[in-house]
Design a protein around this motif. Structure first.
Motif, short mmCIF file in Angstrom:
data_model
loop_
_atom_site.label_atom_id
_atom_site.label_comp_id
_atom_site.label_asym_id
_atom_site.label_seq_id
_atom_site.Cartn_x
_atom_site.Cartn_y
_atom_site.Cartn_z
N ILE A 8 0.86 -1.19 0.00
CA ILE A 8 0.00 0.00 0.00
C ILE A 8 0.89 1.24 0.00
O ILE A 8 1.57 1.54 0.99
CB ILE A 8 -0.93 0.03 1.23
N SER A 9 0.89 1.96 -1.11
CA SER A 9 1.71 3.16 -1.24
C SER A 9 1.01 4.35 -0.61
O SER A 9 -0.20 4.33 -0.36
CB SER A 9 1.96 3.44 -2.72
N PRO A 10 1.73 5.43 -0.34
CA PRO A 10 1.10 6.66 0.19
C PRO A 10 0.00 7.18 -0.74
O PRO A 10 -1.02 7.68 -0.26
CB PRO A 10 2.27 7.65 0.27
N ASP A 11 0.20 7.06 -2.05
CA ASP A 11 -0.83 7.52 -2.99
C ASP A 11 -2.11 6.70 -2.84
O ASP A 11 -3.22 7.25 -2.91
CB ASP A 11 -0.32 7.42 -4.43
N VAL A 12 -1.96 5.40 -2.66
CA VAL A 12 -3.13 4.54 -2.49
C VAL A 12 -3.85 4.88 -1.18
O VAL A 12 -5.08 4.97 -1.13
CB VAL A 12 -2.74 3.05 -2.53
N LEU A 179 -10.13 -2.37 -1.17
CA LEU A 179 -8.98 -3.25 -1.40
C LEU A 179 -9.45 -4.69 -1.62
O LEU A 179 -8.96 -5.38 -2.53
CB LEU A 179 -8.02 -3.20 -0.21
N LYS A 180 -10.39 -5.13 -0.81
CA LYS A 180 -10.91 -6.50 -0.93
C LYS A 180 -11.54 -6.72 -2.30
O LYS A 180 -11.28 -7.72 -2.96
CB LYS A 180 -11.94 -6.76 0.18
N ALA A 181 -12.35 -5.76 -2.74
CA ALA A 181 -13.00 -5.88 -4.05
C ALA A 181 -11.98 -5.87 -5.18
O ALA A 181 -12.10 -6.64 -6.14
CB ALA A 181 -14.00 -4.74 -4.23
N LEU A 209 -19.70 -7.52 -4.08
CA LEU A 209 -18.92 -7.37 -2.85
C LEU A 209 -19.05 -5.96 -2.29
O LEU A 209 -19.22 -5.76 -1.08
CB LEU A 209 -17.45 -7.70 -3.11
N LEU A 210 -18.96 -4.96 -3.15
CA LEU A 210 -19.07 -3.57 -2.70
C LEU A 210 -20.47 -3.28 -2.16
O LEU A 210 -20.61 -2.65 -1.10
CB LEU A 210 -18.72 -2.63 -3.84
N TYR A 211 -21.49 -3.72 -2.85
CA TYR A 211 -22.86 -3.50 -2.39
C TYR A 211 -23.09 -4.20 -1.04
O TYR A 211 -23.76 -3.66 -0.16
CB TYR A 211 -23.87 -4.03 -3.41
N SER A 212 -22.58 -5.42 -0.90
CA SER A 212 -22.76 -6.19 0.34
C SER A 212 -22.11 -5.48 1.53
O SER A 212 -22.59 -5.59 2.66
CB SER A 212 -22.17 -7.60 0.19
N ASP A 254 0.52 -3.07 -8.50
CA ASP A 254 0.25 -2.20 -9.65
C ASP A 254 -1.23 -2.21 -10.03
O ASP A 254 -1.82 -1.17 -10.37
CB ASP A 254 1.10 -2.62 -10.85
N TRP A 255 -1.83 -3.40 -9.99
CA TRP A 255 -3.27 -3.49 -10.29
C TRP A 255 -4.08 -2.67 -9.28
O TRP A 255 -5.00 -1.95 -9.67
CB TRP A 255 -3.75 -4.93 -10.29
N LEU A 256 -3.77 -2.78 -8.01
CA LEU A 256 -4.52 -2.05 -6.99
C LEU A 256 -4.40 -0.54 -7.19
O LEU A 256 -5.36 0.20 -6.97
CB LEU A 256 -4.03 -2.43 -5.59
N GLU A 257 -3.22 -0.08 -7.60
CA GLU A 257 -3.06 1.35 -7.85
C GLU A 257 -3.98 1.81 -8.97
O GLU A 257 -4.59 2.88 -8.90
CB GLU A 257 -1.59 1.66 -8.16
N TYR A 258 -4.09 1.00 -10.02
CA TYR A 258 -5.00 1.32 -11.12
C TYR A 258 -6.45 1.26 -10.64
O TYR A 258 -7.25 2.19 -10.90
CB TYR A 258 -4.79 0.32 -12.26
N PHE A 259 -6.82 0.19 -9.97
CA PHE A 259 -8.21 -0.02 -9.53
C PHE A 259 -8.67 1.10 -8.60
O PHE A 259 -9.77 1.65 -8.77
CB PHE A 259 -8.31 -1.37 -8.82
#
Length: 352
Positions: A8-12, A179-181, A209-212, A254-259
């Protein structure tokens, strides 16, 4: 068990903090019922359009609007069926999330069956793929390039069960819902458990997942718009730190930063459109409409179905037919919906 590696970067962290603050603003904003209903309807149209477009559906957004409204369009049957199926799948996701049902293998297969009904052979619909799967890019000039090979078909059930087990641990560990989603999204699409429909089902389950977790932003956020804006960026982000063949141990940073960057973009858009329709802009008695719980449920139904009957209201809110008719009449009197047709064939739509 699935144990995702990520940093988890500072930007995230900063983005997640702003997303959380934005969620609070969206939830606390006072919006007129009719305005919110129209926002939810437009969000559903955009969600169905963008998610099916990513997979090659050729219908324009206005055509998707017509299809979801029960109108005809000049298009091939497959494209129309893809759109109708996706609408049904979104409605099922919303219903299951409202009941707080945990994600299970059977639920995943159910969502796939709804999404791919009539689009795949029956034996492949609502079931895991029976063979290996390859994702091939057309390079032009008759040349092809392997982008990704999914895990062996025999390993798919085990990998999905491990992913579901990880979800349970993520909830116990209070992993942030975004993050989980995001992690689920990437891992599920890389397992590629179906013969077809993997991208659509991945995005539907991410929404689930987000709605739940009550991260639905009043159902006016459309993450798919960010992915569809530049599909190659979406594909490239999913491919970060993955070889051309599935293998455990990939890093998801990298994917999480994009998401999460995309989530923030769409969260800001949801906040801005909600704020533009706040009560502070209107103050006439007619516009300050208050609804009871059942009336809110009826309008929620309309945001997903675009038209409803009194029988459907009976089934949804569990009241007598006469009570359902009275509640619909109240909404008509409040100038929120209007009847169409006559007698037993009467149905109700949003007041334009």
């Amino acid at each position: 068990m699935f144990k995702p590696s990520f940093t988890i970067s500072p930007d995230v962290l900063s983005a997640i903090s702003e997303i959380t603050e934005t969620k609070v603003i969206v939830e606390r904003s006072r919006v007129l019922p009719l305005n919110e209903l129209h926002l939810k309807r437009q969000a559903l149209i955009r969600m169905v359009h963008t998610s099916t477009s990513i997979e090659g559906n050729k219908l324009a957004e206005y055509q998707v609007d017509r299809v979801l409204s029960g109108m005809s369009v000049a298009a091939d049957d497959k494209s129309i069926m893809e759109v109708k199926n996706y609408q049904e799948a979104v409605k099922e996701v919303e219903k299951l999330a409202e009941r707080k049902e945990k994600l299970t293998l059977d639920l995943i297969l159910k969502i796939h069956a709804i999404t791919m009904k009539g689009l795949l052979e029956k034996e492949k619909t609502g079931g895991f793929r029976p063979a290996d799967i390859y994702i091939i890019d057309e390079m032009g000039g008759g040349k092809e390039k392997l982008r990704f090979k999914g895990p062996d078909a025999k390993d798919v059930p085990k990998l999905i069960k491990e992913l579901l087990e990880w979800l349970k641990h993520a909830e116990k560990d209070n992993l942030h819902p975004v993050l989980k989603a995001g992690l689920f999204h990437s891992q599920f699409v890389h397992i590629h458990p179906f013969s077809d429909g993997n991208g659509r089902v991945t995005r539907l389950l991410t929404t689930y997942l987000l709605y739940s977790d009550d991260w639905d932003f009043r159902k006016v956020i459309v993450l798919e718009e960010f992915y569809n804006k530049n599909r190659q960026d979406y594909y490239n982000a999913l491919a970060y730190n993955w070889e051309t063949q599935y293998a455990p141990g990939a890093d998801f940073t990298d994917w999480l930063e994009y998401f999460i960057a995309g989530f923030l973009v769409e969260a800001r858009k949801a906040r801005d459109v909600i704020n533009s329709l706040g009560f502070n802009l209107k103050d006439s008695p007619k516009e300050q409409t208050y609804l009871d719980t059942d009336e809110i449920k009826i309008l929620d139904m309309l945001s997903g179905k675009f038209k409803i009957t009194s029988d459907e209201v009976v089934d949804t809110i569990k009241v007598a037919k006469r009570t359902a008719q009275l509640k619909l009449k109240n909404l008509v009197d409040k100038d929120l919906i209007e009847p169409k047709g006559r007698g037993p064939s009467t149905y109700y739509v949003v007041k334009e």
